[in-house]
Design a protein around this motif. Structure first.
Motif, PDB file in Angstrom:
ATOM      1  N   ASP A   1       0.856  -1.193   0.000  1.00  0.00           N
ATOM      2  CA  ASP A   1       0.000   0.000   0.000  1.00  0.00           C
ATOM      3  C   ASP A   1       0.893   1.244   0.000  1.00  0.00           C
ATOM      4  O   ASP A   1       0.629   2.218   0.687  1.00  0.00           O
ATOM      5  CB  ASP A   1      -0.945  -0.034   1.208  1.00  0.00           C
TER       6      ASP A   1
ATOM      7  N   TYR B   1       2.106   2.379   3.480  1.00  0.00           N
ATOM      8  CA  TYR B   1       1.178   2.262   4.614  1.00  0.00           C
ATOM      9  C   TYR B   1       1.112   0.813   5.113  1.00  0.00           C
ATOM     10  O   TYR B   1       0.243   0.461   5.906  1.00  0.00           O
ATOM     11  CB  TYR B   1      -0.207   2.806   4.257  1.00  0.00           C
TER      12      TYR B   1
ATOM     13  N   VAL C   1       1.872   4.663  11.440  1.00  0.00           N
ATOM     14  CA  VAL C   1       0.792   3.749  11.024  1.00  0.00           C
ATOM     15  C   VAL C   1       0.515   2.746  12.144  1.00  0.00           C
ATOM     16  O   VAL C   1       1.034   1.628  12.124  1.00  0.00           O
ATOM     17  CB  VAL C   1       1.171   3.029   9.709  1.00  0.00           C
TER      18      VAL C   1
ATOM     19  N   HIS D   1      -2.120  -1.067  11.837  1.00  0.00           N
ATOM     20  CA  HIS D   1      -1.732  -2.355  11.251  1.00  0.00           C
ATOM     21  C   HIS D   1      -0.241  -2.337  10.945  1.00  0.00           C
ATOM     22  O   HIS D   1       0.395  -1.278  10.971  1.00  0.00           O
ATOM     23  CB  HIS D   1      -2.531  -2.608   9.966  1.00  0.00           C
TER      24      HIS D   1
ATOM     25  N   PHE E   1     -10.626  -1.663   1.224  1.00  0.00           N
ATOM     26  CA  PHE E   1     -10.159  -1.718  -0.162  1.00  0.00           C
ATOM     27  C   PHE E   1     -10.980  -2.681  -1.019  1.00  0.00           C
ATOM     28  O   PHE E   1     -10.668  -2.892  -2.195  1.00  0.00           O
ATOM     29  CB  PHE E   1      -8.687  -2.164  -0.213  1.00  0.00           C
TER      30      PHE E   1
ATOM     31  N   PHE F   1      -7.676  -3.254   5.814  1.00  0.00           N
ATOM     32  CA  PHE F   1      -7.226  -2.752   4.505  1.00  0.00           C
ATOM     33  C   PHE F   1      -6.778  -3.974   3.685  1.00  0.00           C
ATOM     34  O   PHE F   1      -7.499  -4.968   3.690  1.00  0.00           O
ATOM     35  CB  PHE F   1      -6.165  -1.659   4.719  1.00  0.00           C
TER      36      PHE F   1
ATOM     37  N   GLN G   1      -1.868  -6.082   5.145  1.00  0.00           N
ATOM     38  CA  GLN G   1      -1.867  -5.107   6.255  1.00  0.00           C
ATOM     39  C   GLN G   1      -2.668  -5.657   7.449  1.00  0.00           C
ATOM     40  O   GLN G   1      -3.755  -5.147   7.766  1.00  0.00           O
ATOM     41  CB  GLN G   1      -2.482  -3.784   5.790  1.00  0.00           C
TER      42      GLN G   1
ATOM     43  N   ARG H   1       1.650  12.542  11.711  1.00  0.00           N
ATOM     44  CA  ARG H   1       0.287  12.374  11.219  1.00  0.00           C
ATOM     45  C   ARG H   1      -0.044  10.908  11.533  1.00  0.00           C
ATOM     46  O   ARG H   1       0.702  10.009  11.169  1.00  0.00           O
ATOM     47  CB  ARG H   1       0.234  12.658   9.725  1.00  0.00           C
TER      48      ARG H   1
ATOM     49  N   ASP I   1      -2.055   7.698  11.070  1.00  0.00           N
ATOM     50  CA  ASP I   1      -2.884   7.041  10.071  1.00  0.00           C
ATOM     51  C   ASP I   1      -4.042   6.308  10.751  1.00  0.00           C
ATOM     52  O   ASP I   1      -3.864   5.683  11.800  1.00  0.00           O
ATOM     53  CB  ASP I   1      -1.984   6.029   9.330  1.00  0.00           C
ATOM     54  N   VAL I   2      -5.213   6.384  10.147  1.00  0.00           N
ATOM     55  CA  VAL I   2      -6.410   5.683  10.655  1.00  0.00           C
ATOM     56  C   VAL I   2      -6.541   5.885  12.174  1.00  0.00           C
ATOM     57  O   VAL I   2      -6.699   4.933  12.932  1.00  0.00           O
ATOM     58  CB  VAL I   2      -6.400   4.177  10.310  1.00  0.00           C
TER      59      VAL I   2
ATOM     60  N   GLU J   1      -5.694  11.223  11.367  1.00  0.00           N
ATOM     61  CA  GLU J   1      -6.642  11.034  10.263  1.00  0.00           C
ATOM     62  C   GLU J   1      -7.947  10.520  10.868  1.00  0.00           C
ATOM     63  O   GLU J   1      -7.996   9.410  11.377  1.00  0.00           O
ATOM     64  CB  GLU J   1      -6.097  10.004   9.276  1.00  0.00           C
TER      65      GLU J   1
ATOM     66  N   HIS K   1      -3.784  12.480  -0.375  1.00  0.00           N
ATOM     67  CA  HIS K   1      -3.436  11.389  -1.279  1.00  0.00           C
ATOM     68  C   HIS K   1      -4.518  10.322  -1.386  1.00  0.00           C
ATOM     69  O   HIS K   1      -4.322   9.328  -2.065  1.00  0.00           O
ATOM     70  CB  HIS K   1      -2.126  10.751  -0.810  1.00  0.00           C
ATOM     71  N   ASP K   2      -5.634  10.514  -0.689  1.00  0.00           N
ATOM     72  CA  ASP K   2      -6.723   9.526  -0.737  1.00  0.00           C
ATOM     73  C   ASP K   2      -7.969  10.044  -1.438  1.00  0.00           C
ATOM     74  O   ASP K   2      -8.915   9.283  -1.623  1.00  0.00           O
ATOM     75  CB  ASP K   2      -7.129   9.117   0.693  1.00  0.00           C
TER      76      ASP K   2
ATOM     77  N   ARG L   1      -6.850   5.303  -5.938  1.00  0.00           N
ATOM     78  CA  ARG L   1      -6.406   6.663  -5.671  1.00  0.00           C
ATOM     79  C   ARG L   1      -5.192   7.100  -6.491  1.00  0.00           C
ATOM     80  O   ARG L   1      -4.624   8.159  -6.245  1.00  0.00           O
ATOM     81  CB  ARG L   1      -6.106   6.770  -4.166  1.00  0.00           C
TER      82      ARG L   1
ATOM     83  N   ARG M   1      -2.134  10.809  -7.348  1.00  0.00           N
ATOM     84  CA  ARG M   1      -0.774  10.556  -6.837  1.00  0.00           C
ATOM     85  C   ARG M   1       0.304  10.647  -7.920  1.00  0.00           C
ATOM     86  O   ARG M   1       1.448  10.264  -7.695  1.00  0.00           O
ATOM     87  CB  ARG M   1      -0.733   9.160  -6.200  1.00  0.00           C
TER      88      ARG M   1
HETATM   89  C1  GLC Z   1      -5.052   5.830   5.482  1.00  0.00           C
HETATM   90  C2  GLC Z   1      -4.088   6.345   4.451  1.00  0.00           C
HETATM   91  C3  GLC Z   1      -4.296   5.557   3.199  1.00  0.00           C
HETATM   92  C4  GLC Z   1      -3.962   4.113   3.494  1.00  0.00           C
HETATM   93  C5  GLC Z   1      -4.809   3.590   4.648  1.00  0.00           C
HETATM   94  C6  GLC Z   1      -4.271   2.303   5.182  1.00  0.00           C
HETATM   95  O1  GLC Z   1      -6.368   6.026   5.121  1.00  0.00           O
HETATM   96  O2  GLC Z   1      -4.257   7.714   4.268  1.00  0.00           O
HETATM   97  O3  GLC Z   1      -3.528   6.033   2.130  1.00  0.00           O
HETATM   98  O4  GLC Z   1      -4.203   3.323   2.358  1.00  0.00           O
HETATM   99  O5  GLC Z   1      -4.797   4.476   5.737  1.00  0.00           O
HETATM  100  O6  GLC Z   1      -3.082   2.512   5.880  1.00  0.00           O
END
Ligand code: GLC
Length: 551
Positions: A79, A82, A119, A122, A167, A190, A194, A224, A226-227, A283, A344-345, A425, A429
């Motif tokens: 990913d 990620y 992150v 996961h 996904f 995801f 992951q 930042r 993630d999730v 996020e 980026h999403d 996405r 990108r």
């Molecule tokens: C967040 C990220 C995204 C990624 C997902 C899984 O939403 O912004 O790009 O695919 O988490 O880590």
């Protein structure tokens, strides 16, 4: 061209009291670098840290306070970073720790802070923890770091519940035991690469805290997360009541926003508090403002990444509601609001703002692009006029549209996992065009870049926009500079003005007035002296799809 900003100029920004220096992020402009797509110095067609260092002068010229780097840790790239297999190492694709240290040093020399993605929900399936979990028995401490469960049915051949992956496809994958027989299932919200961590296991938090200190000790200024509305799972893992769409979820979805997540944020915050002057932004994909506000209570995240402006249409009522609700949410807990038009999403704003359906009737592609671009100009002025922290996704400042890539170019795992029903996405990108007249426009020396760059972007390169005072890049530079320099941008609130139908106008306590015309007709401006307009006035009127700043 603007003169180079010195450290003393930066700390004497007119609208940031010196006493707030440790909370510099409260009114910062943070620029998101998607590392694969920013600048490639190694010549392999994928952006890297050396490429970013090479472009720091550009970011200084743009005037941003900080960068947020999407993941650069070691990853098999299922990913695109990620999926982290070693959270305390740099992936060789991007460089190494020495290059990262150099990035921090050079960025700080230019008074640009460096924040990075973490992150925690996961890991990669190539993380040593997951490899040992696969080799261990059900119920073992190794398995307990992830979410393994027996399948349903007599032979366990049905997944433990009906959850789907964000996904696409099931959120569970079955593994084989050591004897080669089908065994337990593991959860992955995801991609299958992951696996979700088990946040009820204290080792998981302890390891994240070690990771945070590892980077903070190297001089990182924040994260930042993630999730950030994920991590905690509900007891008993109850079924989804209705099917969830790919890349979307609602507030009643049991996969996200479970109460236990707030204790996790408190534990994360306790580490941040050891490092004054740092911040984290989470996020948070939730619909309700009340739910959002909980994440930014004083002992949780410093900031919540707020997608509202990135998801509303170019419509005055929707924009006004997004602003009002966001401000009310953060105000209710004494937090700082944040804004962004994209990341980026989500599809790039130039494309999102193009007319569709009946409104697009009879318009050529070039006309649609021009309207989308004008509206994106107007909206960055709305964003930068608001109190709080502004996020800019790399390429927004060049007015890049989304790219409609051919099927065989798509590499986002969403495309495969959704069974080719969602294109994913990749379109937002595509690497940035820097200079020259044909792809890869100075992004790389390799023409076969990881995503192809459209030939039409020759008019959108940094080189072609830098000296053009009417370019998107020049608008961003002027707007960011004014936001820093002018006292009229001070104050934490906005006061709404009466505005013609289809328009909004608000005033900051310092005296800035921001007026947006999202209607199809030219409208008169509120009284005041014009500071900046996104599109020139016509006969003294604000044209459709334009914003004016007045004082
Ligand atoms: C967040 C990220 C995204 C990624 C997902 C899984 O939403 O912004 O790009 O695919 O988490 O880590």
């Amino acid at each position: 061209m603007r003169e180079q900003k010195t450290v003393s100029e930066q700390s004497s920004k007119a609208n940031v009291p010196a006493t707030d220096a440790a909370q510099w992020w409260r009114s910062a402009v943070v620029y998101q670098v998607y590392p694969r797509s920013f600048s490639d110095l190694s010549g392999d067609g994928v952006g890297d840290l050396a490429g970013l260092i090479d472009k720091l002068g550009y970011l200084e010229l743009l005037g941003v306070d900080a960068i947020w780097l999407s993941p650069i840790m070691r990853s098999p790239m299922a990913d695109h970073g990620y999926d982290v297999s070693d959270p305390r190492a740099i992936d060789p694709l991007f460089g190494d720790l020495a290059t990262f240290d150099e990035l921090i040093r050079q960025a700080h020399d230019r008074d640009i802070r460096v924040t990075m993605d973490l992150v925690p929900n996961h890991t990669s399936d190539q993380h040593p923890w997951f490899s040992s979990a696969l080799g261990a028995a059900p119920g073992s401490p190794e398995r307990d770091r992830y979410i393994f469960a027996d399948g349903r049915g007599d032979d366990g051949s049905a997944p433990p519940n009906n959850w789907t992956s964000v996904f696409g496809g099931p959120a569970w994958t079955r593994i084989n035991d050591a004897d080669g027989e089908p065994g337990q299932w593991y959860l992955h919200l995801f991609a299958p690469e992951q696996p979700d961590l088990n946040w009820d296991n204290p080792e998981v938090l302890a390891d994240l805290q070690t990771t945070m200190r590892f980077w903070l000790d190297r001089g990182v200024d924040g994260f930042r997360i993630d999730v950030a509305h994920g991590m905690a799972k509900p007891p008993g893992l109850p079924d989804l009541e209705h099917p969830a769409e790919v890349l979307h979820h609602t507030d009643d979805d049991p996969r996200f926003n479970n109460d236990g997540v707030h204790d996790i944020h408190r534990a994360i915050r306790s580490v941040m508090d050891e490092y004054p002057g740092t911040f984290n932004v989470g996020e948070i994909w939730v619909e309700s403002s009340q739910a959002f506000a909980k994440y930014v209570r004083p002992d949780e995240l410093h900031l919540g990444f707020n997608f509202r402006l990135a998801t509303v249409d170019f419509d005055a009522d929707q924009i006004r509601e997004a602003i009002t609700e966001s401000l009310a949410a953060t105000e209710s807990v004494g937090a700082v609001p944040t804004w962004t038009l994209s990341n980026h999403d989500v599809p790039r704003e130039v494309t999102r703002y193009m007319p569709t359906g009946d409104d697009a009737e009879g318009l050529s592609d070039d006309e649609l692009l021009a309207i989308g671009t004008a509206r994106a100009r107007a909206m960055i002025m709305v964003e930068l006029a608001l109190p709080g922290t502004a996020f800019i996704y790399n390429g927004s400042e060049l007015g890049l549209p989304n790219v409609d890539l051919p099927d065989d170019a798509l590499v986002d795992p969403v495309w495969e996992n959704s069974g080719h029903t969602d294109r994913g996405r990749d379109g937002c990108r595509v690497p940035l065009p820097w200079e020259g007249t044909e792809p890869p426009f100075g992004f790389s020396t390799e023409t076969d870049t990881w995503l192809p760059i459209p030939a039409e972007w020759s008019s959108l390169t940094v080189e072609s926009q830098l000296e053009d005072i009417y370019s998107m890049l020049s608008l961003y530079r002027q707007a960011i500079e004014l936001r820093y320099a002018r006292l009229e941008f001070s104050g934490d609130t906005v006061e709404w003005y009466g505005a013609p139908e289809g328009c909004i106008a608000f005033r900051r306590p310092g005296g800035l007035i921001c007026a947006l015309n999202a209607s199809p007709h030219p409208v008169p401006l509120p009284p005041g002296r014009i500071l900046l307009v996104s599109t020139p006035l016509e006969a003294g009127l604000l044209v459709p799809g334009a914003t004016a700043w007045l004082v």
